[in-house]
Motif scaffolding. Sequence first.
Motif, PDB file in Angstrom:
ATOM      1  N   UNK A 155       0.751  -1.359  -0.283  1.00 51.61           N
ATOM      2  CA  UNK A 155      -0.041   0.080  -0.021  1.00 51.61           C
ATOM      3  C   UNK A 155       0.763   1.488   0.067  1.00 51.61           C
ATOM      4  N   UNK A 156       1.688   1.308   0.941  1.00 48.27           N
ATOM      5  CA  UNK A 156       2.567   2.501   1.078  1.00 48.27           C
ATOM      6  C   UNK A 156       3.474   2.767  -0.338  1.00 48.27           C
ATOM      7  N   UNK A 157       4.151   1.623  -0.790  1.00 49.90           N
ATOM      8  CA  UNK A 157       5.050   1.776  -2.076  1.00 49.90           C
ATOM      9  C   UNK A 157       3.901   2.347  -3.374  1.00 49.90           C
ATOM     10  N   UNK A 158       2.790   1.806  -3.292  1.00 50.44           N
ATOM     11  CA  UNK A 158       1.791   2.045  -4.158  1.00 50.44           C
ATOM     12  C   UNK A 158       1.432   3.519  -4.124  1.00 50.44           C
ATOM     13  N   UNK A 159       1.164   4.269  -2.992  1.00 47.39           N
ATOM     14  CA  UNK A 159       0.957   5.301  -2.998  1.00 47.39           C
ATOM     15  C   UNK A 159       2.053   6.464  -3.193  1.00 47.39           C
ATOM     16  N   UNK A 160       3.118   5.917  -2.782  1.00 45.05           N
ATOM     17  CA  UNK A 160       4.511   6.781  -3.123  1.00 45.05           C
ATOM     18  C   UNK A 160       4.730   6.902  -4.647  1.00 45.05           C
ATOM     19  N   UNK A 161       4.510   5.625  -5.355  1.00 47.11           N
ATOM     20  CA  UNK A 161       4.711   5.623  -6.760  1.00 47.11           C
ATOM     21  C   UNK A 161       3.565   6.369  -7.586  1.00 47.11           C
ATOM     22  N   UNK A 162       2.321   6.563  -6.833  1.00 48.17           N
ATOM     23  CA  UNK A 162       1.026   7.262  -7.337  1.00 48.17           C
ATOM     24  C   UNK A 162       1.045   8.626  -7.237  1.00 48.17           C
ATOM     25  N   UNK A 163       2.372   9.411  -6.604  1.00 46.01           N
ATOM     26  CA  UNK A 163       2.469  10.505  -6.415  1.00 46.01           C
ATOM     27  C   UNK A 163       1.484  11.267  -5.269  1.00 46.01           C
TER      28      UNK A 163
END
Length: 373
Positions: free
Chosen positions: A234-242
Amino acid sequence: MDGVRAVLLAGGEGRRMGPLGRGRLKPLVPFGGTSRLIDFSIANVHRSGLRDVLLLSQYEERRLMDDLHLVWNGRHHGFRVHFGPYDAVYRNSPGKLPERLPERTWPVERGTADALLSKAEYVFGQRGAGASEILVLHADHVYRFDYGRMIREHRASRAALTISYQRIERRYVHLFGMVEFDRNGLLTAFEEKPHHPTSDLVFAAFCVFDAATLRRYLEHLRGTDWQHDISRDVIPAMLAGGELIRGYEVKGYWEDIGTVDRYHRAHRGLLRAEPTLALGDMPLTVAPEVPRRLVPDGPGGHASIVAADVVNEGEIVNSVVYPGARIGAGAHVADCVVLPGAQVPDRARLASAIVLEDGSVQQCEAAREEVAP
């Protein structure tokens, strides 16, 4: 604190806890002579002014719910542990345990993020009181913290996520989730248990999500090949999503209790001249009717935490001794944790050990390089 839904993840079996985890759930491992691991996060929620905390458990959840219902619910006016789809039957059994639970109608969760999805109506929806923020906590961390300021700063920043972090020695970062921030305090990197750390900052494993954003990412990830985990997915996906992700530094004591040796070392910290946590800072949930006292060991500033009902016919030095324990005649116990009801035989000499309830002894190494202080 209106609009904040506190969620407590308690899904692990605690296999790395060795004999401490045999016959009990990891969240219920005793700690500090006063409490169990899970009680620290619950006590923090209560002190922070929230009305309840939603338990999301995956392993032997009936045992955990029964325990928390008897220990926490009804003892603190206006506060309780909420059990999601099981909550109604517990509410109808104040001060006692329900005979039967509703039949399970949802799949078994495969990770922390799955637990949020399978109980989504209690986390996000109408039964979650229309939550605007989700405060995510874990059941095996020892610390005292008021979440209020962190939540207020999260709201003021309009962040999608605010994560707690702490600065530690870089040689220990590989044991945790490593984080990096820019000069404005925005998250730029997040890596779970890195092989080659590039930062001395680690995720302290509690965080505040914007509820709508969290749900959107969970729904997206559900259709992918993912690990069902907040830190890994979740956190990596949110980071990648800007997404706007801010950090909140935890400057006081915080400890992730993951192994037997870290458990033992954490107890040592309680007994220093300047303890990591004062005796009065720890929730009193194990035999709360029995007083605890700090017993000076002599010169050097050290002391022991000893329950008032301990039968001591030997010598206790720099140790934590729980209610119902007995130290036999002529026995010497130093740098030890003696669990509730444990019996130390006459003339036994124990050092740097944990004495379990059945009298068995788990020896601990005094200093292991791979264990964080």
